[in-house]
Write a protein that holds these residues in place. Structure first.
Motif, PDB file in Angstrom:
ATOM      1  N   LYS A 191       0.831  -1.206   0.000  1.00  0.00           N
ATOM      2  CA  LYS A 191       0.000   0.000   0.000  1.00  0.00           C
ATOM      3  C   LYS A 191       0.866   1.257   0.000  1.00  0.00           C
ATOM      4  O   LYS A 191       0.582   2.236  -0.700  1.00  0.00           O
ATOM      5  CB  LYS A 191      -0.897  -0.020   1.240  1.00  0.00           C
ATOM      6  CG  LYS A 191      -1.761   1.214   1.468  1.00  0.00           C
ATOM      7  CD  LYS A 191      -2.946   1.277   0.556  1.00  0.00           C
ATOM      8  CE  LYS A 191      -3.916   2.365   0.988  1.00  0.00           C
ATOM      9  NZ  LYS A 191      -4.976   2.604   0.004  1.00  0.00           N
ATOM     10  N   ALA A 192       1.966   1.238   0.754  1.00  0.00           N
ATOM     11  CA  ALA A 192       2.868   2.387   0.798  1.00  0.00           C
ATOM     12  C   ALA A 192       3.517   2.628  -0.558  1.00  0.00           C
ATOM     13  O   ALA A 192       3.668   3.780  -0.997  1.00  0.00           O
ATOM     14  CB  ALA A 192       3.930   2.168   1.869  1.00  0.00           C
ATOM     15  N   ARG A 193       3.881   1.530  -1.259  1.00  0.00           N
ATOM     16  CA  ARG A 193       4.492   1.677  -2.585  1.00  0.00           C
ATOM     17  C   ARG A 193       3.475   2.169  -3.611  1.00  0.00           C
ATOM     18  O   ARG A 193       3.811   2.938  -4.506  1.00  0.00           O
ATOM     19  CB  ARG A 193       5.083   0.342  -3.048  1.00  0.00           C
ATOM     20  CG  ARG A 193       6.324  -0.103  -2.269  1.00  0.00           C
ATOM     21  CD  ARG A 193       7.020  -1.255  -2.993  1.00  0.00           C
ATOM     22  NE  ARG A 193       6.139  -2.412  -3.121  1.00  0.00           N
ATOM     23  CZ  ARG A 193       6.094  -3.406  -2.244  1.00  0.00           C
ATOM     24  NH1 ARG A 193       6.855  -3.377  -1.154  1.00  0.00           N
ATOM     25  NH2 ARG A 193       5.274  -4.430  -2.438  1.00  0.00           N
ATOM     26  N   ARG A 194       2.222   1.734  -3.447  1.00  0.00           N
ATOM     27  CA  ARG A 194       1.211   2.044  -4.447  1.00  0.00           C
ATOM     28  C   ARG A 194       0.725   3.487  -4.382  1.00  0.00           C
ATOM     29  O   ARG A 194       0.688   4.188  -5.385  1.00  0.00           O
ATOM     30  CB  ARG A 194       0.027   1.074  -4.293  1.00  0.00           C
ATOM     31  CG  ARG A 194      -1.016   1.216  -5.391  1.00  0.00           C
ATOM     32  CD  ARG A 194      -1.992   0.058  -5.383  1.00  0.00           C
ATOM     33  NE  ARG A 194      -2.771  -0.022  -4.149  1.00  0.00           N
ATOM     34  CZ  ARG A 194      -2.645  -0.972  -3.248  1.00  0.00           C
ATOM     35  NH1 ARG A 194      -1.748  -1.926  -3.400  1.00  0.00           N
ATOM     36  NH2 ARG A 194      -3.402  -0.985  -2.156  1.00  0.00           N
ATOM     37  N   ASP A 195       0.331   3.960  -3.192  1.00  0.00           N
ATOM     38  CA  ASP A 195      -0.220   5.324  -3.126  1.00  0.00           C
ATOM     39  C   ASP A 195       0.286   6.126  -1.931  1.00  0.00           C
ATOM     40  O   ASP A 195      -0.185   7.233  -1.676  1.00  0.00           O
ATOM     41  CB  ASP A 195      -1.755   5.294  -3.117  1.00  0.00           C
ATOM     42  CG  ASP A 195      -2.335   4.483  -1.954  1.00  0.00           C
ATOM     43  OD1 ASP A 195      -1.618   4.274  -0.958  1.00  0.00           O
ATOM     44  OD2 ASP A 195      -3.502   4.063  -2.058  1.00  0.00           O
TER      45      ASP A 195
END
Length: 495
Positions: free
Chosen positions: A254-258
């Motif tokens: 989730k941190a990498r995505r948005d």
């Protein structure tokens, strides 16, 4: 609108959000003192009683970070009003509960609505007052927190003792109705709306995974003893580890995505923060075990009235408040981390003294004989609770201070819920399933001593974890510059 009117409105808005914080704190601390009355009136099992307190803490913990983000996205005033309205409604339903199941469900609802209300308080203060005034405002906020911690048990004791209109324990919840309604109506008029310029997105999957993992861990702890420790309980607790592992994997993705995970896992690369989170979690366990066990011991074991039990805690609360003020203003700037470690050792010494007093006097123990260990415990706790947030945040990058503060609050509440779950093992596990009426006092006294050894052991863990906190310079710097972070952390529930 004139400058005078604007200034008056913001101070009224401050009073409103502080009253809401006071109501939340009192509601947490007020319940434990009424636990025996609730059990007698509703026929609740001991596991249900644990959920009356633990359900609130768990729902509050799970919803805290999301509640703050909802305020950033949709408006802090709007979420504050939704939260205080929901909290007031849940309080009414708690007071009208027809049985233990309904009471537990409404306490969970109360915790969830508090998680919408409480995070907005500091955000509203931050948006309403300029930086040069926030130090004074947060000082006032800290005083309200202390007042709520001290007055909650006494208010609960008086309301339960008076048995208003034959309602027994119910007024401890119903008292929130006029306060909540007044806050809701006044808040609509005086609080100004604000939003974050760039709010993070919601992480509902993260919330769901964290919720499931915590329930899989805490539910078997709470109900396992009454169910005879079945296999499913052990499987559930083991399975919770897999869910937490999945939560970590998802949060990284989730941190990498948005860039908007529920928990900013990169914070744990900061050694002092990771250790501090461990301190908060284990210290929450200490508070969760001690305060519920202490109430059961005094009222159900020793047969004391709610008022006698509530007033016995006054020396403890006063000692906490005194030591908390000294630790931040005088001691931490000079001695740094050693103040917190001393606090853990002093509190452990108070616990050991309490065990000795309880063993020596048995069921004939008097409130004045509890005063010394309670004062020592209170002094130790006060040395920890005031500076701990700054110590944890001292090496955290400033841009992550908000996320880190929210996580500190969440972990503290999770620890509290876990401690309440462990009461089944630490306290009730030391008693026979069936106790003869003539032996109730001795059984509860023995179980109290057993649980206090657990508390002492966990405090040793707290002490050891504190070695990873920053030394003198970093802690002292945090104590001087982290005013807002101090305000972001709730004190442990002093019940």
């Amino acid at each position: 609108m004139s400058t005078v009117d604007t200034d008056r409105r913001r101070w009224i808005a401050l009073a409103i959000v502080m009253v809401a914080s006071f109501m939340d704190l009192v509601d947490v601390t007020i319940v434990n003192i009424a636990v025996p009355s609730i059990q007698e009136d509703t026929g609740a099992s001991f596991s249900a009683i644990q959920w009356v307190t633990g359900g609130y803490a768990l729902a509050f913990a799970i919803g805290l970070i999301t509640g703050g983000r909802l305020g950033d996205i949709y408006g802090r005033k709007r979420l504050f009003l939704v939260g205080i309205g929901g909290f007031t409604l849940a309080s009414a339903l708690c007071g009208l509960a027809t049985g233990p199941d309904m009471l537990v469900a409404m306490r969970v609802l109360q915790g969830g609505t508090a998680a919408l209300m409480v995070p907005q308080v500091l955000s509203i203060i931050h948006a309403t007052f300029p930086a040069e005034e926030r130090g004074k405002v947060f000082g006032m906020f800290g005083a309200v927190v202390g007042l709520g911690a001290v007055s909650g048990p006494l208010i609960g004791a008086l309301l339960t003792e008076w048995d208003l209109f034959g309602l027994a324990w119910r007024p401890i919840f119903l008292i929130n109705l006029p306060v909540g309604l007044a806050g809701l109506l006044a808040g609509r008029h005086f609080i100004s709306e604000s939003k974050a310029q760039k709010a993070l997105k919601l992480d509902l999957v993260g919330v769901a995974l964290a919720s499931v993992g915590l329930l899989m861990l805490i539910y078997p702890l709470t109900h396992g003893r009454e169910a005879g420790w079945p296999l499913w309980g052990y499987l559930s607790m083991a399975g919770s580890l897999a869910v937490f592992a999945l939560f970590v994997v998802y949060e990284k993705a989730k941190a990498r995505r948005d860039g908007s995970p529920l928990v900013e896992l990169s914070l744990f690369r900061v050694k002092s923060f990771a250790a501090g989170i461990g301190v908060q979690l284990t210290f929450g366990v200490v508070c969760g075990i001690f305060f519920l066990v202490w109430t059961l011991y005094m009222q159900m074991g020793l047969g004391w009235s709610p008022l006698k039990a509530g007033s016995t805690g006054i020396p403890f609360s006063l000692a906490v408040s005194t030591a908390a003020g000294l630790s931040v203003q005088k001691l931490v700037p000079r001695f740094g981390r050693r103040v917190l470690q001393t606090g853990a050792l002093v509190m452990a010494a108070g616990v050991l003294t309490y065990i000795g007093e309880a063993h020596r006097y048995g069921t004939a123990i008097a409130p004045w004989q509890m005063a010394l260990p309670l004062v020592v415990m209170g002094l130790g706790m006060g040395l920890i609770v005031a500076p701990i947030t700054d110590a944890i945040l001292a090496e955290v990058p400033r841009e992550h201070a908000g996320s880190a503060s929210g996580l500190i609050n969440t972990v503290q509440q999770v620890g509290n819920a876990l401690g309440l779950g462990l009461v089944s093992v630490a306290f009730f596990g030391a008693m026979d399933d069936v106790v003869a009426p003539a032996e109730v006092g001795n059984a509860f006294s023995g179980a109290f001593e057993h649980a206090m050894w657990w508390v002492a052991g966990v405090l040793v863990v707290v002490f050891l974890l504190m070695f990873a906190l920053p030394r003198r310079k970093a802690v002292a710097a945090g104590a001087e510059s982290g005013t807002e972070a101090v305000g972001a952390a709730r004190e442990p529930e002093l019940v």
